[in-house]
Design an enzyme around this catalytic site. Structure first.
Site, PDB file in Angstrom:
ATOM      1  N   LYS A 196     -12.378 -46.747  35.014  1.00 29.51           N
ATOM      2  CA  LYS A 196     -11.979 -45.376  35.335  1.00 29.51           C
ATOM      3  C   LYS A 196     -11.412 -45.352  36.736  1.00 29.51           C
ATOM      4  O   LYS A 196     -12.022 -45.889  37.672  1.00 29.51           O
ATOM      5  CB  LYS A 196     -13.205 -44.440  35.269  1.00 29.51           C
ATOM      6  CG  LYS A 196     -12.883 -42.997  35.653  1.00 29.51           C
ATOM      7  CD  LYS A 196     -12.207 -42.267  34.532  1.00 29.51           C
ATOM      8  CE  LYS A 196     -11.615 -40.913  34.932  1.00 29.51           C
ATOM      9  NZ  LYS A 196     -10.172 -41.002  35.301  1.00 29.51           N
ATOM     10  N   LYS A 201     -17.710 -46.517  44.304  1.00 27.53           N
ATOM     11  CA  LYS A 201     -17.736 -45.052  44.309  1.00 27.53           C
ATOM     12  C   LYS A 201     -18.248 -44.539  42.970  1.00 27.53           C
ATOM     13  O   LYS A 201     -19.138 -43.691  42.897  1.00 27.53           O
ATOM     14  CB  LYS A 201     -16.312 -44.515  44.549  1.00 27.53           C
ATOM     15  CG  LYS A 201     -16.245 -43.011  44.596  1.00 27.53           C
ATOM     16  CD  LYS A 201     -14.859 -42.430  44.466  1.00 27.53           C
ATOM     17  CE  LYS A 201     -13.781 -43.140  45.220  1.00 27.53           C
ATOM     18  NZ  LYS A 201     -12.571 -42.318  45.407  1.00 27.53           N
ATOM     19  N   LYS A 213      -7.772 -48.973  39.153  1.00 33.62           N
ATOM     20  CA  LYS A 213      -6.744 -48.162  39.818  1.00 33.62           C
ATOM     21  C   LYS A 213      -5.392 -48.649  39.333  1.00 33.62           C
ATOM     22  O   LYS A 213      -5.240 -49.828  38.993  1.00 33.62           O
ATOM     23  CB  LYS A 213      -6.838 -48.337  41.333  1.00 33.62           C
ATOM     24  CG  LYS A 213      -6.173 -47.246  42.116  1.00 33.62           C
ATOM     25  CD  LYS A 213      -7.125 -46.119  42.357  1.00 33.62           C
ATOM     26  CE  LYS A 213      -6.508 -44.949  43.065  1.00 33.62           C
ATOM     27  NZ  LYS A 213      -7.539 -44.004  43.502  1.00 33.62           N
ATOM     28  N   GLY A 232      -5.718 -38.783  38.249  1.00 31.07           N
ATOM     29  CA  GLY A 232      -4.707 -38.452  39.257  1.00 31.07           C
ATOM     30  C   GLY A 232      -4.980 -39.169  40.572  1.00 31.07           C
ATOM     31  O   GLY A 232      -6.047 -39.730  40.788  1.00 31.07           O
ATOM     32  N   ASP A 233      -4.019 -39.174  41.445  1.00 32.30           N
ATOM     33  CA  ASP A 233      -4.167 -39.674  42.819  1.00 32.30           C
ATOM     34  C   ASP A 233      -2.902 -39.218  43.564  1.00 32.30           C
ATOM     35  O   ASP A 233      -2.197 -38.325  43.077  1.00 32.30           O
ATOM     36  CB  ASP A 233      -4.334 -41.208  42.838  1.00 32.30           C
ATOM     37  CG  ASP A 233      -4.933 -41.720  44.149  1.00 32.30           C
ATOM     38  OD1 ASP A 233      -6.154 -41.645  44.306  1.00 32.30           O
ATOM     39  OD2 ASP A 233      -4.179 -42.184  45.030  1.00 32.30           O
ATOM     40  N   THR A 248     -12.500 -32.801  44.298  1.00 33.25           N
ATOM     41  CA  THR A 248     -12.633 -33.772  45.395  1.00 33.25           C
ATOM     42  C   THR A 248     -12.838 -33.038  46.728  1.00 33.25           C
ATOM     43  O   THR A 248     -13.750 -33.366  47.502  1.00 33.25           O
ATOM     44  CB  THR A 248     -11.402 -34.702  45.470  1.00 33.25           C
ATOM     45  OG1 THR A 248     -11.068 -35.122  44.153  1.00 33.25           O
ATOM     46  CG2 THR A 248     -11.672 -35.908  46.341  1.00 33.25           C
TER      47      THR A 248
HETATM   48  N1  GLU Z   1      -8.093 -40.671  42.528  1.00 29.52           N
HETATM   49  C1  GLU Z   1      -9.406 -40.127  42.589  1.00 29.52           C
HETATM   50  C2  GLU Z   1     -10.310 -41.075  43.340  1.00 29.52           C
HETATM   51  O1  GLU Z   1      -9.852 -41.780  44.208  1.00 29.52           O
HETATM   52  C3  GLU Z   1      -9.923 -39.689  41.234  1.00 29.52           C
HETATM   53  C4  GLU Z   1      -9.888 -40.716  40.169  1.00 29.52           C
HETATM   54  C5  GLU Z   1     -10.151 -40.196  38.749  1.00 29.52           C
HETATM   55  O2  GLU Z   1     -10.391 -39.029  38.553  1.00 29.52           O
HETATM   56  O3  GLU Z   1     -10.122 -41.060  37.878  1.00 29.52           O
HETATM   57  O4  GLU Z   1     -11.491 -41.137  43.130  1.00 29.52           O
END
Ligand code: GLU
Length: 450
Positions: free
Chosen positions: A90, A114, A126, A165-166, A209
């Site tokens: 994920k 994390k 990622k 998202g990112d 976030t």
């Molecule tokens: N990009 C976000 C992070 O750095 C969320 C990642 C997600 O929801 O999969 O944690």
């Protein structure tokens, strides 16, 4: 401890020569877990470090797409499926010209820990592309997203690897990525989160976030008899994380006075005009320089006018600093400025925004520090709530999502505090986060055998 240099050398002599960001992230984890390794040498006996620092799978693919003038473009696409000991991979997808295998490897590595810290059952991954979404038409974004998904859709799945998202990937991009996956596979599987609500997204995901960051910071401060209420806060960035951190800071009575984008910084000593910021960034996708057209008393400093080593955000005296832009944005000089101005807490909204030198200075000066792996975990945690709503078809109200988010952030804080007590770490939440995350993943790996 010997294992640190030995492992770093093995990593450097392995297949990741020159991966400076990944090495930075790896070293931080290896150094932090020393107290755990001392108590549990079995992690070394079982070669867990060697196993954890190599991604399970790293996919590199080509993306070809046509712009509005029918000119062909070629970009690189990546997905690093780093570790799935605790659950399916994920992690987010980033579209930014700086994206390369090193950046994604560091981000995927951070994501493992994390995600483990949230206590939810997800592994770490990622992905992304060096595609630059800036100044692209809506149709070009759609074409690029479709080509990106077509190139690797058979490597993901709702129980295998779930995207999110990112930077550069918001609801619009997620919608196009999801639509292409559905078309190619004839399934409505939840292979991506941060979806628009009408495609099965979760209420509260966009805010998660930024809100989670403020909940975590406030919990930490309250535990020490302090509060953000009435305090000046500085924030960098103006994306999803920064905007919603600012929104939540207002909700709890704090005064957020800065934000920034790739071109410059705004300082509005009366407090950032949130509606204007949202209008510029979420609706018009415009530069922050237009902010001062409507807020005459605010100051805008262009990036080229920054004094060397500073970013202008961190020059502003504040009680709490929230780096919410990107990796290594807060260096040694900025840390010195913040310390000189008597900052009380630094809480990371972006991933690894503080350089090792800057962290050293904060630690030496006993500044409270909330590391990203814990402080910004609210986003991915609500992504898991989105996945669970998609599979149960039982959708939660925003109040319920918000309550779950608050609970998750305060449980993270409690777990970190326990880890600090167990290993005599004082308030070193960086080490606590690395130890807690590493332990959960390492134990799960050992249980599953080699
Ligand atoms: N990009 C976000 C992070 O750095 C969320 C990642 C997600 O929801 O999969 O944690």
């Amino acid at each position: 401890m010997e294992y640190i240099e030995q492992s770093m050398n093995r990593a450097k002599n392995g297949n990741c020569k020159g991966d400076t960001l990944f090495f930075q992230a790896l070293r931080e984890v290896l150094v932090s877990i020393a107290p755990l390794i001392e108590k549990h040498p079995e992690y070394l006996d079982q070669h867990v470090i060697d196993r954890i620092m190599v991604p399970n799978r790293a996919i590199h693919f080509k993306i070809e797409w046509l712009d509005d003038d029918n000119v062909v473009h070629v970009n690189n696409g990546y997905r690093i499926q780093f570790n799935n000991a605790l659950g399916p991979y994920k992690g987010g997808v980033r579209f930014h010209p700086s994206v390369n295998p090193d950046i994604l490897k560091f981000l995927a590595f951070e994501q493992i820990f994390k995600n483990a810290i949230t206590g939810l059952h997800i592994g770490g991954a990622k992905g992304g592309s060096d595609f630059d979404p800036k100044d692209k038409s809506d149709k070009e974004i759609m074409k690029f997203c479709q080509a990106f998904m077509a190139a690797f859709y058979n490597s993901i799945g709702a129980d295998i690897d779930i995207l999110g998202g990112d930077i550069g990937v918001g609801a619009r991009e997620v919608g196009y990525l999801f639509g292409k996956y559905k078309q190619l596979t004839n399934s409505y599987d939840s292979i991506i989160t941060s979806k628009p609500l009408s495609l099965g997204g979760s209420l509260g995901r966009i805010q998660a976030t930024g809100y989670g960051l403020v909940y975590f910071t406030q919990t930490l401060l309250e535990d020490r008899g302090e509060t953000l209420k009435g305090k000046i806060c500085t924030i960098s960035g103006s994306g999803n994380v920064a905007i919603h951190a600012i929104e939540k800071l207002y909700d709890i009575g704090a005064i957020p006075v800065t934000c920034s984008d790739s071109r410059g910084t705004i300082h509005d000593s009366n407090g950032i005009d949130l509606e204007l910021l949202k209008n510029l960034k979420l609706e018009r996708r415009a530069s922050l320089e237009y902010y001062t057209l409507e807020r005459k008393n605010a100051t805008y400093v262009k990036r080229e006018n920054y004094v060397q080593g500073s970013s202008f955000v961190w020059d502003i005296p504040c009680f709490a600093a929230f780096p919410c832009a990107t990796q290594n944005e807060l260096g040694e000089n900025c840390a010195q400025l913040l310390i000189h101005n008597d900052v009380k807490i630094v809480a990371e909204g972006a991933n690894m925004p503080t350089t090792p030198k800057a962290i050293e200075l904060f630690v030496e000066n006993k500044i409270l520090f909330a590391p990203a792996k814990a402080a910004n975990a609210g986003g991915v945690a609500v992504s898991v709530l989105e996945m669970s709503q998609n599979s149960s078809l039982n959708y939660l109200s925003s109040e319920k999502v918000d309550k779950r988010l608050r609970d998750i952030m305060s449980t993270i804080y409690i777990d970190l505090k326990k880890t600090c007590d167990e290993h005599n770490l004082g308030m070193d939440l960086i080490s606590a986060a690395n130890i807690l995350g590493f332990k959960r993943v390492a134990d799960a790996m050992i249980m599953q055998g080699v």
